[in-house]
Structure formats: structure tokens, C-alpha cells
Scaffold this active site. Structure first.
Site, PDB file in Angstrom:
ATOM      1  N   THR A 139     -19.883   9.103  35.344  1.00  0.00           N
ATOM      2  CA  THR A 139     -20.959   8.208  35.779  1.00  0.00           C
ATOM      3  C   THR A 139     -21.806   7.856  34.558  1.00  0.00           C
ATOM      4  OG1 THR A 139     -22.430  10.049  36.354  1.00  0.00           O
ATOM      5  CG2 THR A 139     -21.068   9.186  38.132  1.00  0.00           C
ATOM      6  N   SER A 167     -18.217   9.363  31.036  1.00  0.00           N
ATOM      7  CA  SER A 167     -18.151   7.896  31.038  1.00  0.00           C
ATOM      8  C   SER A 167     -18.291   7.321  29.631  1.00  0.00           C
ATOM      9  CB  SER A 167     -19.292   7.359  31.909  1.00  0.00           C
ATOM     10  OG  SER A 167     -19.474   5.986  31.685  1.00  0.00           O
ATOM     11  N   GLN A 188     -13.525   8.741  29.981  1.00  0.00           N
ATOM     12  CA  GLN A 188     -13.236   7.540  30.781  1.00  0.00           C
ATOM     13  C   GLN A 188     -13.433   6.319  29.893  1.00  0.00           C
ATOM     14  OE1 GLN A 188     -16.170   5.482  31.879  1.00  0.00           O
ATOM     15  NE2 GLN A 188     -14.705   3.888  32.479  1.00  0.00           N
ATOM     16  N   LEU A 189     -12.491   5.406  29.943  1.00  0.00           N
ATOM     17  CA  LEU A 189     -12.556   4.219  29.086  1.00  0.00           C
ATOM     18  C   LEU A 189     -12.861   2.950  29.870  1.00  0.00           C
ATOM     19  CD1 LEU A 189     -11.999   3.003  26.194  1.00  0.00           C
ATOM     20  CD2 LEU A 189      -9.697   2.479  27.045  1.00  0.00           C
ATOM     21  N   TYR A 190     -13.958   2.300  29.480  1.00  0.00           N
ATOM     22  CA  TYR A 190     -14.129   0.883  29.789  1.00  0.00           C
ATOM     23  C   TYR A 190     -13.676   0.179  28.529  1.00  0.00           C
ATOM     24  CZ  TYR A 190     -17.027   1.362  34.024  1.00  0.00           C
ATOM     25  OH  TYR A 190     -17.493   1.614  35.296  1.00  0.00           O
ATOM     26  N   THR A 216     -10.497   2.999  33.404  1.00  0.00           N
ATOM     27  CA  THR A 216     -11.001   2.421  34.652  1.00  0.00           C
ATOM     28  C   THR A 216     -10.569   0.964  34.761  1.00  0.00           C
ATOM     29  OG1 THR A 216     -12.849   3.944  34.715  1.00  0.00           O
ATOM     30  CG2 THR A 216     -13.115   1.906  35.953  1.00  0.00           C
ATOM     31  N   ARG A 232     -35.342  -2.148  42.941  1.00  0.00           N
ATOM     32  CA  ARG A 232     -35.855  -2.548  41.621  1.00  0.00           C
ATOM     33  C   ARG A 232     -37.158  -3.339  41.753  1.00  0.00           C
ATOM     34  NH1 ARG A 232     -31.568  -5.510  37.927  1.00  0.00           N
ATOM     35  NH2 ARG A 232     -32.161  -7.264  39.218  1.00  0.00           N
ATOM     36  N   LYS A 292      -7.728   4.952  36.539  1.00  0.00           N
ATOM     37  CA  LYS A 292      -8.744   5.204  37.575  1.00  0.00           C
ATOM     38  C   LYS A 292      -9.060   3.910  38.316  1.00  0.00           C
ATOM     39  CE  LYS A 292     -13.472   6.970  38.164  1.00  0.00           C
ATOM     40  NZ  LYS A 292     -14.322   5.826  38.471  1.00  0.00           N
ATOM     41  N   HIS A 316     -14.448   3.380  43.156  1.00  0.00           N
ATOM     42  CA  HIS A 316     -15.631   3.415  42.300  1.00  0.00           C
ATOM     43  C   HIS A 316     -16.875   3.793  43.111  1.00  0.00           C
ATOM     44  CE1 HIS A 316     -16.311   1.968  38.036  1.00  0.00           C
ATOM     45  NE2 HIS A 316     -17.543   2.267  38.389  1.00  0.00           N
ATOM     46  N   ASP A 347     -11.311  10.063  44.494  1.00  0.00           N
ATOM     47  CA  ASP A 347     -12.769  10.183  44.644  1.00  0.00           C
ATOM     48  C   ASP A 347     -13.289   9.111  45.579  1.00  0.00           C
ATOM     49  OD1 ASP A 347     -13.510   7.740  43.300  1.00  0.00           O
ATOM     50  OD2 ASP A 347     -13.655   8.754  41.371  1.00  0.00           O
ATOM     51  N   GLY A 349     -16.897   9.209  48.108  1.00  0.00           N
ATOM     52  CA  GLY A 349     -17.399   9.657  49.408  1.00  0.00           C
ATOM     53  C   GLY A 349     -17.200  11.129  49.725  1.00  0.00           C
ATOM     54  N   ARG A 351     -18.087  14.750  50.103  1.00  0.00           N
ATOM     55  CA  ARG A 351     -19.376  15.445  50.207  1.00  0.00           C
ATOM     56  C   ARG A 351     -19.249  16.841  50.795  1.00  0.00           C
ATOM     57  NH1 ARG A 351     -19.957  11.553  47.589  1.00  0.00           N
ATOM     58  NH2 ARG A 351     -21.227   9.699  48.000  1.00  0.00           N
ATOM     59  N   ARG A 371     -21.876  10.771  43.160  1.00  0.00           N
ATOM     60  CA  ARG A 371     -23.305  10.831  43.478  1.00  0.00           C
ATOM     61  C   ARG A 371     -23.857  12.226  43.766  1.00  0.00           C
ATOM     62  NH1 ARG A 371     -21.314   6.267  45.817  1.00  0.00           N
ATOM     63  NH2 ARG A 371     -22.183   4.252  45.200  1.00  0.00           N
TER      64      ARG A 371
HETATM   65  C1  LIG Z   1     -24.417   5.885  39.066  1.00  0.00           C
HETATM   66  C2  LIG Z   1     -22.930   5.763  38.934  1.00  0.00           C
HETATM   67  C3  LIG Z   1     -22.385   5.370  37.737  1.00  0.00           C
HETATM   68  C4  LIG Z   1     -20.996   5.280  37.584  1.00  0.00           C
HETATM   69  N1  LIG Z   1     -20.479   4.958  36.359  1.00  0.00           N
HETATM   70  C5  LIG Z   1     -19.139   4.934  36.199  1.00  0.00           C
HETATM   71  C6  LIG Z   1     -18.584   4.700  34.920  1.00  0.00           C
HETATM   72  O1  LIG Z   1     -19.301   4.528  33.947  1.00  0.00           O
HETATM   73  N2  LIG Z   1     -17.235   4.668  34.828  1.00  0.00           N
HETATM   74  C7  LIG Z   1     -16.413   4.864  35.896  1.00  0.00           C
HETATM   75  O2  LIG Z   1     -15.195   4.818  35.766  1.00  0.00           O
HETATM   76  N3  LIG Z   1     -16.923   5.123  37.118  1.00  0.00           N
HETATM   77  C8  LIG Z   1     -18.255   5.168  37.294  1.00  0.00           C
HETATM   78  N4  LIG Z   1     -18.774   5.464  38.514  1.00  0.00           N
HETATM   79  C9  LIG Z   1     -17.858   5.763  39.634  1.00  0.00           C
HETATM   80  C10 LIG Z   1     -17.532   7.257  39.695  1.00  0.00           C
HETATM   81  O3  LIG Z   1     -16.714   7.643  38.622  1.00  0.00           O
HETATM   82  C11 LIG Z   1     -16.794   7.631  40.978  1.00  0.00           C
HETATM   83  O4  LIG Z   1     -15.661   6.825  41.109  1.00  0.00           O
HETATM   84  C12 LIG Z   1     -17.675   7.498  42.223  1.00  0.00           C
HETATM   85  O5  LIG Z   1     -19.001   7.855  41.952  1.00  0.00           O
HETATM   86  C13 LIG Z   1     -17.142   8.378  43.321  1.00  0.00           C
HETATM   87  O6  LIG Z   1     -17.820   8.125  44.513  1.00  0.00           O
HETATM   88  P1  LIG Z   1     -19.045   8.995  45.055  1.00  0.00           P
HETATM   89  O7  LIG Z   1     -20.227   8.623  44.240  1.00  0.00           O
HETATM   90  O8  LIG Z   1     -19.160   8.543  46.475  1.00  0.00           O
HETATM   91  O9  LIG Z   1     -18.673  10.451  44.930  1.00  0.00           O
HETATM   92  C14 LIG Z   1     -20.143   5.556  38.686  1.00  0.00           C
HETATM   93  C15 LIG Z   1     -20.706   5.960  39.901  1.00  0.00           C
HETATM   94  C16 LIG Z   1     -22.085   6.073  40.038  1.00  0.00           C
HETATM   95  C17 LIG Z   1     -22.647   6.543  41.335  1.00  0.00           C
END
Ligand SMILES: Cc1cc2nc3c(=O)[nH]c(=O)nc-3n(C[C@H](O)[C@H](O)[C@H](O)COP(=O)(O)O)c2cc1C
Length: 419
Positions: A139, A167, A188-190, A216, A232, A292, A316, A347, A349, A351, A371
Site C-alpha cells: 500500500t 509498494s 511491488q512494481l508500478y 501490478t 477531502r 498482481k 486492488h 487479496d 476484502g 478480514r 486496509r
Molecule cells: C491505501 C491503499 C494504497 C494501496 N496502494 C497500492 C500500491 O501502491 N500498489 C499496489 O499494487 N496495490 C496497492 N493497494 C492495493 C493493495 O495492495 C491490496 O490489493 C488491497 O488493499 C487489498 O484489499 P483490502 O484493502 O480490502 O485488504 C493499495 C490499497 C490501499 C488500501
């Protein structure tokens, strides 16, 4: 089928939560709650298991009964725009809710009279052993939620020996996160549309000792993060000091990009990426390559055919598009297409321990969490993340034992059925 909105007690509790929530004041939820219209109000996450009132919040991680206890505390502590960024889904947030409700489509079929006095939750991924299949999802910008950011998360992950995926857009470098974790982490690569930028990021991760690169592929377009936009508006801070328009400005404060020429940076993500990118990547790095963001069996098959080492079934966290489908729903078709040839993680959801057991029983190797650990971070910093992970481990262990499974291998498809 049971539904959290189908039960009147839960619905009352849910409405009480809404009425007491700052979201109620901030968003347009008042009319829904007051009139009890049969419309599902938009919420960042179904939070009916969280404290029903903002006056009942936990004051220390020790008091937490489940991971949901942390979300309203994070909501209170974290500036509204940042909390909104974390919580938000897209548009109607149908996928956000589907990611939770999807678990209701599957039931467990526990077996009895197996010795489960000791439960081994350990897993092996690409030759590395982890004490649990619960993985820290990547994240971005964890310092939005707590000043110690990804370092606090890494230290908490170390306590329970969890795999951490960092991330690209972390607020901590891959070197610092690796040092705090005290073990190799995945990166993780963007990739961005620029090969040169991607190349530098990949080399940086490889040099930091990352054994695996998670590419990703599910963030392609702009996104309507309505919950974030609404919250916001309520944020009174001056945002322009940190947030300037444009992709290059956006990543300038993300230290994994330090020293990289960002003149070709039109976007952090790569809407131009095709399967041709993968052999170039393979040529560039010795790291294992995991994709991913796979949600369709056709793409899972292509991962295998293109020599990809593993995949993460992910939408995501419902942050890419509002496609309406949960990942637990998509998982069976993907596992079938892959046929055990490469590891499949999942991944979005997750919990509860039973959520994790369902995915592992279907055949996933590990489950990533997003989250919930950010709620822990925003609520109490490192101790909050530690407690979130501990609660998930406790629930997972109990759910495994109750299924009659004393190891992850013993979790087999016969233990789960579509409801
Ligand atoms: C605040 C936030 C930032 C995220 N940033 C990235 C990221 O930079 N790269 C990425 O591949 N996924 C990112 N994700 C997605 C997470 O890797 C993951 O797929 C997702 O949070 C899983 O769902 P969950 O939040 O319901 O557990 C982000 C998710 C959140 C909540």
C-alpha cells in the site's frame, strides 16, 4: 443467503453507527439513515462489527476484539483526506461491498476427530518459509496514516514473521523497509509507461535483496474515488504543500524514485503494458516475477503460458474499477486455470480467519491484507499493526482447527463449498 443487511438487529446497529459516524456528517448519508430507504449507503467498508458509536472506541490495541475495532479509531486519528484515500472504493463501491459479501457465497464443511491440538500455519513460497499465510499487501504512502509509516508496518510484520510486499509508492525506501523487516521483502512494481524508469526501480529492488517482484497490472485509468473526494472536502489543511498536480510531482515525495529522471513520467501506472513487457523484465532481473491484479481465468492461463512465476488474484481492494465482482468469487476459476503450476495468492476484502481459510482451502497459497493493517497503523502505529496481525493469526488458527486442519496443506477443497 444470510446478509448483514438482512437482519434487523444488525441493520439497527449499522444505522446507529452511521448516525454517530463523522461520515454521516461529511457525506450524504443522513437521508438514507433517517428514512431507512432500501438503498445500501456507501461506506468505506462494511463496519457493522466495529463499535456502534464513536464514543465506544478502543483506547489501546489490547482492547481490540477484531480488526474492525481499529477502523473508527483510524478514522478519528487520520486526517480526513488521507483516511478517505485509504477507505475509498470507486463510483458506487459495489466491488468494495462485494469483496466482503463474496465470502457469504462460500461455506466451510468442517471435519471432526483429527488431532488439531497443534496447528502449523507455516507456508513455503519460492523456497522461503513464513510462519503464516497472511501477507502484508503493498500500500502506498503509509506515512499518510502514521509518521512511522512502512517502517512500523515492517517491524510489526517481523514480530509474526509475515511476508511484506512493499509498494513502489511507499513513503519509505525499499532498503529501509528491508532493514526494519530484518528479512527480504517483495517489491511491488508500478512500471510507469517508461522502460527506463521501470528498469531503475527493478534494479533498485534487486540490489536491496528482494527475491520477488510483484508487477501490478490492474491500475490503468483515472478513478472516481468518491469517498475520498467527499472526505477531502472536509479536510481543512493546506494540501498543496505536499500534493502538486502531475505524475512526476506525485512521486517526487516517494523515496523509491529518488535520483530517477522523471521527465518521461506521465503516469505512475502503465496503461501501455502488454505481455511483451514480461520477457524484457525476465531478461533484466533474476527476481521471481509475480503478476498482481488477475481476476479472469484467461489471464491466469496467460500468466502460466508466459512463464510468470506466480500471480495475485486482486481487484486492488476495489480501488481500480467498480467491476462488481469479489476476488473470492473469481478465485476458483483462476485456480482451475492454473492447475497448481504456479503459486496463487489472493487479496481484497479479507478480514476474518474464516475468510482466509476459505481461500486456502480452495487452493490459494497465501492471502494478502491491505486496509486492516492500515487501520491498525492509523489507530496506534506499530502496536496497532501488530495487534491486527495477531488477531488475524488467532482467528486463522482457530478456524483451521475447527475445520480439522492442523496444517495449511490439510486445508483442501472438500472443506469449502459454494452456498
Ligand atoms: C491505501 C491503499 C494504497 C494501496 N496502494 C497500492 C500500491 O501502491 N500498489 C499496489 O499494487 N496495490 C496497492 N493497494 C492495493 C493493495 O495492495 C491490496 O490489493 C488491497 O488493499 C487489498 O484489499 P483490502 O484493502 O480490502 O485488504 C493499495 C490499497 C490501499 C488500501
Amino acid at each position: 443467503m444470510p446478509s448483514e443487511f438482512g437482519c434487523s438487529t444488525n441493520r439497527r446497529r449499522f444505522l446507529q453507527y452511521l448516525a454517530s459516524s463523522p461520515l454521516f456528517a461529511a457525506g450524504g448519508f443522513a437521508s438514507y439513515a433517517a428514512e431507512e430507504l432500501p438503498i445500501r449507503p456507501k461506506l468505506p467498508d462494511p463496519v457493522i462489527w466495529a463499535p456502534a458509536s464513536m464514543q465506544d472506541l478502543i483506547t489501546s490495541p489490547k482492547e481490540a476484539i477484531n480488526v474492525f475495532d481499529f477502523e473508527p479509531v483510524a478514522r478519528k486519528n487520520v486526517p480526513p483526506a488521507h483516511f478517505g484515500y485509504m477507505a475509498s472504493g470507486i463510483d458506487d463501491e459495489i466491488t468494495l461491498r462485494a469483496n466482503r459479501e463474496g465470502f457469504l457465497k462460500f461455506q466451510l464443511r468442517p471435519r471432526r476427530l483429527n488431532d488439531v491440538s497443534k496447528v502449523d500455519m507455516s507456508i513455503d513460497l519460492f523456497g522461503a518459509k513464513w510462519d503464516t499465510p497472511i501477507v502484508i499487501a503493498p500500500t502506498g504512502g503509509n506515512k499518510f496514516f502514521h509518521e512511522e509509516g512502512e517502517v512500523a508496518v515492517a517491524k510489526a510484520a517481523k514480530v509474526g514473521n509475515h511476508l511484506q510486499i512493499l509498494s513502489t509508492s511507499a513513503s519509505t525506501t525499499v532498503q529501509d523497509a528491508t532493514a526494519a523487516r530484518g528479512a527480504p521483502i517483495w517489491f511491488q512494481l508500478y512500471a510507469s509507461p517508461s522502460w527506463e524508469i521501470a528498469k531503475t526501480l527493478v534494479k533498485r529492488a534487486e540490489n536491496a535483496g528482494c527475491p520477488v517482484l510483484a508487477v501490478t497490472v490492474d491500475r490503468l485509468a483515472g478513478r472516481n474515488q468518491e469517498t475520498m473526494f467527499r472526505l477531502r472536502k472536509t479536510d481543512t489543511r493546506e494540501c498543496s504543500a505536499c500534493h502538486q498536480p502531475g505524475a512526476a510531482a506525485r512521486v517526487r515525495r516517494r523515496p523509491n524514485y529518488d535520483g530517477i529522471d522523471l521527465s518521461a513520467m506521465t503516469s505512475m501506472e502503465s496503461s501501455n503494458m502488454t505481455w511483451d513487457f514480461m520477457p524484457r523484465l525476465r531478461e533484466l532481473t533474476k527476481m521471481k516475477i509475480v503478476i498482481k491484479g488477475i481476476v479472469a481465468h484467461e489471464d491466469a492461463k496467460l500468466c502460466v503460458e508466459n512463464g510468470i512465476d506466480g500471480l495475485i488474484v486482486s481487484n486492488h481492494g476495489a480501488r481500480g474499477e467498480d467491476n462488481g465482482r469479489s476476488t473470492i468469487d473469481a478465485l476458483p476459476e483462476i485456480l482451475e486455470a492454473v492447475g497448481g503450476r504456479i503459486p496463487v495468492l489472493v487479496d481484497s476484502g479479507f478480514r476474518r480467519g474464516t475468510d482466509i481459510v476459505k481461500a486456502l482451502a480452495m487452493g490459494a497459497q497465501a492471502v494478502c491484507i491491505g486496509r486492516p493493517y492500515l487501520w491498525g497503523l492509523g489507530a496506534f502505529g506499530q502496536p496497532g499493526v501488530e495487534k491486527v496481525l495477531e488477531l488475524l493469526r488467532i482467528e486463522l488458527r482457530a478456524a483451521m482447527a475447527q475445520c480439522g486442519a492442523n496444517s495449511v496443506k490439510a486445508l483442501t477443497p472438500a472443506l469449502v463449498r459454494r452456498a
